[in-house]
Each structure stands twice: as structure tokens, then as C-alpha cells.
Design a protein around this motif. Structure first.
Motif, PDB file in Angstrom:
ATOM      1  N   VAL A  96       0.852  -1.189   0.000  1.00  0.00           N
ATOM      2  CA  VAL A  96       0.000   0.000   0.000  1.00  0.00           C
ATOM      3  C   VAL A  96       0.889   1.241   0.000  1.00  0.00           C
ATOM      4  O   VAL A  96       1.899   1.299   0.704  1.00  0.00           O
ATOM      5  N   GLU A  97       0.507   2.237  -0.794  1.00  0.00           N
ATOM      6  CA  GLU A  97       1.259   3.489  -0.889  1.00  0.00           C
ATOM      7  C   GLU A  97       0.822   4.444   0.214  1.00  0.00           C
ATOM      8  O   GLU A  97      -0.334   4.866   0.272  1.00  0.00           O
ATOM      9  N   PHE A  98       1.770   4.802   1.078  1.00  0.00           N
ATOM     10  CA  PHE A  98       1.510   5.762   2.148  1.00  0.00           C
ATOM     11  C   PHE A  98       2.040   7.123   1.739  1.00  0.00           C
ATOM     12  O   PHE A  98       3.080   7.232   1.096  1.00  0.00           O
ATOM     13  N   CYS A  99       1.319   8.161   2.115  1.00  0.00           N
ATOM     14  CA  CYS A  99       1.657   9.538   1.737  1.00  0.00           C
ATOM     15  C   CYS A  99       2.499  10.242   2.797  1.00  0.00           C
ATOM     16  O   CYS A  99       2.952  11.363   2.570  1.00  0.00           O
ATOM     17  N   GLU A 100       2.672   9.606   3.942  1.00  0.00           N
ATOM     18  CA  GLU A 100       3.371  10.220   5.061  1.00  0.00           C
ATOM     19  C   GLU A 100       3.740   9.136   6.057  1.00  0.00           C
ATOM     20  O   GLU A 100       3.333   7.989   5.915  1.00  0.00           O
ATOM     21  N   ALA A 101       4.473   9.530   7.087  1.00  0.00           N
ATOM     22  CA  ALA A 101       4.752   8.634   8.211  1.00  0.00           C
ATOM     23  C   ALA A 101       3.586   8.712   9.192  1.00  0.00           C
ATOM     24  O   ALA A 101       2.917   9.750   9.280  1.00  0.00           O
ATOM     25  N   PRO A 102       3.344   7.634   9.932  1.00  0.00           N
ATOM     26  CA  PRO A 102       2.287   7.685  10.954  1.00  0.00           C
ATOM     27  C   PRO A 102       2.567   8.813  11.955  1.00  0.00           C
ATOM     28  O   PRO A 102       3.717   9.138  12.244  1.00  0.00           O
ATOM     29  N   ARG A 103       1.473   9.378  12.454  1.00  0.00           N
ATOM     30  CA  ARG A 103       1.606  10.469  13.418  1.00  0.00           C
ATOM     31  C   ARG A 103       0.536  10.334  14.497  1.00  0.00           C
ATOM     32  O   ARG A 103      -0.506   9.720  14.270  1.00  0.00           O
ATOM     33  N   ASN A 104       0.826  10.914  15.645  1.00  0.00           N
ATOM     34  CA  ASN A 104      -0.129  10.930  16.745  1.00  0.00           C
ATOM     35  C   ASN A 104      -0.797  12.291  16.791  1.00  0.00           C
ATOM     36  O   ASN A 104      -0.119  13.316  16.881  1.00  0.00           O
ATOM     37  N   LEU A 117      -6.800   3.243  -6.739  1.00  0.00           N
ATOM     38  CA  LEU A 117      -7.330   4.187  -7.722  1.00  0.00           C
ATOM     39  C   LEU A 117      -6.713   5.573  -7.574  1.00  0.00           C
ATOM     40  O   LEU A 117      -6.855   6.415  -8.450  1.00  0.00           O
ATOM     41  N   GLY A 118      -6.061   5.809  -6.417  1.00  0.00           N
ATOM     42  CA  GLY A 118      -5.464   7.109  -6.143  1.00  0.00           C
ATOM     43  C   GLY A 118      -6.205   7.933  -5.119  1.00  0.00           C
ATOM     44  O   GLY A 118      -5.749   9.011  -4.740  1.00  0.00           O
ATOM     45  N   ASN A 119      -7.367   7.454  -4.643  1.00  0.00           N
ATOM     46  CA  ASN A 119      -8.100   8.160  -3.589  1.00  0.00           C
ATOM     47  C   ASN A 119      -7.309   8.090  -2.290  1.00  0.00           C
ATOM     48  O   ASN A 119      -6.749   7.047  -1.953  1.00  0.00           O
ATOM     49  N   LYS A 120      -7.299   9.190  -1.537  1.00  0.00           N
ATOM     50  CA  LYS A 120      -6.621   9.210  -0.253  1.00  0.00           C
ATOM     51  C   LYS A 120      -7.567   8.756   0.859  1.00  0.00           C
ATOM     52  O   LYS A 120      -8.754   9.085   0.848  1.00  0.00           O
ATOM     53  N   TRP A 121      -7.000   8.008   1.792  1.00  0.00           N
ATOM     54  CA  TRP A 121      -7.708   7.496   2.961  1.00  0.00           C
ATOM     55  C   TRP A 121      -6.890   7.824   4.200  1.00  0.00           C
ATOM     56  O   TRP A 121      -5.666   7.930   4.137  1.00  0.00           O
ATOM     57  N   ASP A 122      -7.560   7.935   5.342  1.00  0.00           N
ATOM     58  CA  ASP A 122      -6.888   7.939   6.644  1.00  0.00           C
ATOM     59  C   ASP A 122      -7.053   6.565   7.255  1.00  0.00           C
ATOM     60  O   ASP A 122      -8.174   6.026   7.290  1.00  0.00           O
ATOM     61  N   LEU A 123      -5.966   6.002   7.759  1.00  0.00           N
ATOM     62  CA  LEU A 123      -6.023   4.851   8.640  1.00  0.00           C
ATOM     63  C   LEU A 123      -5.894   5.417  10.044  1.00  0.00           C
ATOM     64  O   LEU A 123      -4.943   6.147  10.331  1.00  0.00           O
ATOM     65  N   LEU A 124      -6.876   5.115  10.908  1.00  0.00           N
ATOM     66  CA  LEU A 124      -6.932   5.732  12.242  1.00  0.00           C
ATOM     67  C   LEU A 124      -7.135   4.695  13.342  1.00  0.00           C
ATOM     68  O   LEU A 124      -7.926   3.767  13.177  1.00  0.00           O
ATOM     69  N   GLU A 125      -6.462   4.920  14.452  1.00  0.00           N
ATOM     70  CA  GLU A 125      -6.814   4.272  15.697  1.00  0.00           C
ATOM     71  C   GLU A 125      -7.250   5.378  16.643  1.00  0.00           C
ATOM     72  O   GLU A 125      -6.418   6.109  17.183  1.00  0.00           O
ATOM     73  N   PRO A 126      -8.564   5.575  16.811  1.00  0.00           N
ATOM     74  CA  PRO A 126      -9.074   6.679  17.632  1.00  0.00           C
ATOM     75  C   PRO A 126      -8.586   6.606  19.073  1.00  0.00           C
ATOM     76  O   PRO A 126      -8.364   5.528  19.622  1.00  0.00           O
ATOM     77  N   THR A 127      -8.454   7.772  19.680  1.00  0.00           N
ATOM     78  CA  THR A 127      -8.009   7.880  21.072  1.00  0.00           C
ATOM     79  C   THR A 127      -9.153   7.763  22.054  1.00  0.00           C
ATOM     80  O   THR A 127      -8.922   7.697  23.243  1.00  0.00           O
ATOM     81  N   GLY A 128     -10.369   7.795  21.573  1.00  0.00           N
ATOM     82  CA  GLY A 128     -11.522   7.758  22.468  1.00  0.00           C
ATOM     83  C   GLY A 128     -12.218   9.101  22.555  1.00  0.00           C
ATOM     84  O   GLY A 128     -13.233   9.237  23.208  1.00  0.00           O
ATOM     85  N   LEU A 129     -11.666  10.109  21.877  1.00  0.00           N
ATOM     86  CA  LEU A 129     -12.288  11.428  21.874  1.00  0.00           C
ATOM     87  C   LEU A 129     -13.409  11.532  20.843  1.00  0.00           C
ATOM     88  O   LEU A 129     -14.147  12.485  20.829  1.00  0.00           O
ATOM     89  N   ASN A 130     -13.508  10.532  19.953  1.00  0.00           N
ATOM     90  CA  ASN A 130     -14.486  10.595  18.863  1.00  0.00           C
ATOM     91  C   ASN A 130     -15.824  10.087  19.357  1.00  0.00           C
ATOM     92  O   ASN A 130     -15.974   9.127  19.969  1.00  0.00           O
TER      93      ASN A 130
END
Length: 130
Positions: A96-104, A117-130
Motif C-alpha cells: 500500500v502506498e503511504f503519503c506520510e509517516a504515521p503520526r499521533n 485508484l489514487g483516492n486518499k484514505w486515513d487509517l486511524l486508531e481513535p483515542t476515544g475522543l471521537n
């Protein structure tokens, strides 16, 4: 009661997109039914119990220019995980092509990636604030 059940992603063809989503994101094919000679009804989701699925919408002609750019240059989809590190490593191994390094961030551990297809996605592990 109303609720969202599906969103569509524009595609040129079905099979390679199905293959990428099932291999790289471990999505399941919920429905793959022939509608006409040129059209199928295809729904994919992270699991059969997911509340929201993706419908592959085959387009040609003028609308084909929007494939991979449905949100312009912004993130189109948000994929939550309960194990960010494992999901990230699995996706790296699948190419999978990543556009950046993981961040907190305050709301989640997050990284932006592109689908086949070129669409951007976020992969997230929520902190519980959502």
C-alpha cells in the motif's frame, strides 16, 4: 430512522479493484452480482457486519476523469482500526502506498494512504475522543 448504508467509489473496471481491497485492506465482498453485460453491483466492506459499505461504480466517458480524485486532493475515506501498528504493518507488506509517516494526533494515531485508484484514505486508531 435514516442511516448511511453505502458510499460509491468510481472505478474503470471491477476485478483489480476487488482484488486490491480484499488483499490490501482485508475487505470482504458482500455482493458481486451481474446487472448488465457492462455493469455489476459490487459491495465491499471491512466485515460482513460493517454498518457502511463501498459500492464500486463503474464509469466511462466524461466521468472517468474523476476516478481517484473524488475528494480532489483531500482524504475521501476514513478507515478505523483497533490495532494501528498491526494494520499499518500488514498494509506495508501488501505494498500500500503511504503519503506520510504515521503520526499521533489528539483524536487518533493516523496515517494517510492511497487506494489502488489514487483516492486518499486515513487509517486511524481513535483515542476515544471521537
Amino acid at each position: 430512522m435514516q442511516y448511511l448504508s453505502a458510499v460509491s467509489i468510481l472505478v474503470e473496471e471491477y476485478d483489480s479493484v476487488i482484488s486490491w481491497f480484499t488483499r490490501c485492506l482485508n475487505f470482504e465482498v458482500l455482493v458481486d452480482q451481474v446487472v448488465t453485460e457492462d455493469m455489476r453491483f459490487v459491495r465491499l466492506a471491512p466485515s460482513k457486519d460493517a454498518s457502511l459499505s463501498i459500492v464500486l461504480n463503474r464509469v466511462t466517458g466524461e466521468n472517468a476523469k474523476y476516478i481517484g480524485k473524488q475528494a480532489g486532493d483531500d482524504v475521501l475515506m476514513f478507515l478505523n482500526t483497533d490495532d494501528f501498528d498491526a494494520s499499518y504493518q500488514d498494509m506495508l507488506q501488501q505494498g500500500v502506498e503511504f503519503c506520510e509517516a504515521p503520526r499521533n494526533e489528539v483524536y487518533a494515531k493516523v496515517v494517510v494512504f492511497k487506494d489502488c485508484l489514487g483516492n486518499k484514505w486515513d487509517l486511524l486508531e481513535p483515542t476515544g475522543l471521537n
